[in-house]
Design an enzyme around this catalytic site. Sequence first.
Site, PDB file in Angstrom:
ATOM      1  N   SER A 122      83.934  69.162  27.365  1.00 20.01           N
ATOM      2  CA  SER A 122      84.123  70.395  28.101  1.00 20.01           C
ATOM      3  C   SER A 122      83.913  70.281  29.602  1.00 20.01           C
ATOM      4  CB  SER A 122      83.164  71.447  27.550  1.00 20.01           C
ATOM      5  OG  SER A 122      81.820  71.046  27.766  1.00 20.01           O
ATOM      6  N   SER A 167      80.568  66.063  25.785  1.00 16.35           N
ATOM      7  CA  SER A 167      81.235  66.709  26.916  1.00 16.35           C
ATOM      8  C   SER A 167      81.084  66.046  28.270  1.00 16.35           C
ATOM      9  CB  SER A 167      80.779  68.158  27.024  1.00 16.35           C
ATOM     10  OG  SER A 167      81.473  68.919  26.082  1.00 16.35           O
ATOM     11  N   LYS A 208      78.858  71.524  37.167  1.00 17.76           N
ATOM     12  CA  LYS A 208      79.595  72.207  36.104  1.00 17.76           C
ATOM     13  C   LYS A 208      79.152  73.666  36.108  1.00 17.76           C
ATOM     14  CE  LYS A 208      80.345  71.731  31.054  1.00 17.76           C
ATOM     15  NZ  LYS A 208      79.952  70.941  29.861  1.00 17.76           N
TER      16      LYS A 208
HETATM   17  N1  GLN Z   1      83.648  69.041  22.060  1.00 25.54           N
HETATM   18  C1  GLN Z   1      82.409  69.356  21.437  1.00 25.54           C
HETATM   19  C2  GLN Z   1      82.385  70.821  21.114  1.00 25.54           C
HETATM   20  O1  GLN Z   1      83.356  71.457  21.288  1.00 25.54           O
HETATM   21  C3  GLN Z   1      81.267  68.982  22.335  1.00 25.54           C
HETATM   22  C4  GLN Z   1      81.088  69.935  23.454  1.00 25.54           C
HETATM   23  C5  GLN Z   1      79.970  69.592  24.383  1.00 25.54           C
HETATM   24  O2  GLN Z   1      79.450  68.471  24.374  1.00 25.54           O
HETATM   25  N2  GLN Z   1      79.555  70.569  25.143  1.00 25.54           N
HETATM   26  O3  GLN Z   1      81.419  71.360  20.697  1.00 25.54           O
END
Ligand code: GLN
Length: 493
Positions: A155, A179, A80
Amino acid sequence: MSEMTNMSAFEIAESVNNQTVTATSVVEKSLALAEALNSKLNAFLAIDREGALRAAAKVDSIIASGGSPGRLAGVPIALKDNMCKVGLPTTCGSRILQGWIPPYDATVTKLLESEGAIIVGKTNLDEFAMGSSTENSAYGPTLNPVDLTRVPGGSSGGSASSVAAGIVPVALGSDTGGSIRQPASLCGVVGVKPTYGRVSRYGLVAFASSLDQIGPFSSSVMDSALTLEVIAGFDLKDSTSYDEQMGSLSAQKGLSVEGLRVGMVTEFVEGSDLEVVSALRDAANALTSLGADVVEISIPETKLGLSAYYLIAPAEASSNLARFDGVRFGLRVEGSNIEETNVLTRTKGFGAEVKRRIMLGTYALSSGYYDAYYAKAQQVRTLIKSGFERAYQQVDVLISPVSPTTAFKLGEKSLDPLAMYLSDVCTIPSNLAGHPAMSMPYALDSKGLPIGVQILAPALREDLMFRLAFALEGSSTGAPSLDDSIKEAINRG
Ligand code: GLN
């Protein structure tokens, strides 16, 4: 081409080590597929053809001279794009980091490479990992290879999409509130968030430091087990890393779940779509038939997770992102003095969601509001932990939906932040507690879209979590069918 890219990491490492295939041929195929599919999926922000082939040649030469390159010999892996690798840009899906090339490797990068893995590229993500659809990337959204009109989740959408499309057998993601698990569920692959502290965060660009954790995506449970065995461990460079050995995860394959007490979390079932719940019930039945003891269990505190998370995570983010000032990293928009440079750079460099989080976080931390918001959220975090503790006095592991819905359409939630935030109701509480949790692809909905089952375990009990995952793998409906245009592109290659 496809038979090799469809080999699991386990099979690749074995075949490379016993010289039935070369690392170079495996990596060449992975690169070709990454290049062929990227115009459709936008899963990669960088594909490192030259570096990957150089690393593969090195693995092959170690083999040729009788050495052993390691447990992941020749395995193509994608990172990532919030994890550092020397020589490759790290953008975090943001304009503000455009052009920044880290001078150091993340600990996970080093560990993977020391076992012979080949980093083939960096994957797309919501800007600074803030989002649940990968639509918040400054470099355009990643698409779901199962259905190109849908999001891959986020994400870590690029990592999930690249594994689901068969480009790489393994990719790494980061999970702050879901994410890894949510995109794994939406793309039909395995995704693991280890215990907080299990994997070093050194070289992972911080979003919310008390919640961030790195973990693997893969097609099989075994590949995630192998990868986590390689990347887990104490690291002096991360003061929150655990100095505690993790038991073998791969050894959990085939172990019985008989007598294991499994709790199905009522609160996570409640808000989820019918088809998602029915997949979970099928998984529960499968476990029962394997001799596990499945009960429903209520953890009412978890209902407060989302509210606490959206104070704690933005608060930490507002502090972590202060370093992007137009002086030290990436983008710089020149102003007439340093303060103006700072403002102009941040105004141009950050996207809307990141700005929203910075503002929320700054507000929650401001004097006068600190006690009412940030301190309160920390108290709620403690409550959530104690809720899990109570549950784990009655059961050994928990299961639940990962995401309340299957993959949604591109654009469906992008104008409604709250609807987007709700994607993570079932995943966020584990981050707040610091516990391990994973997404296990289990079923398909009536549209053929993947549904994951979440397995949650107490801190440091990844072994139990994997035992259950291996047991469930046998009754899972298997991989979803890919979008026709992706299939065509794969066959053409
Ligand atoms: N979707 C969640 C957020 O927007 C979690 C994101 C993540 O785990 N990096 O914060």
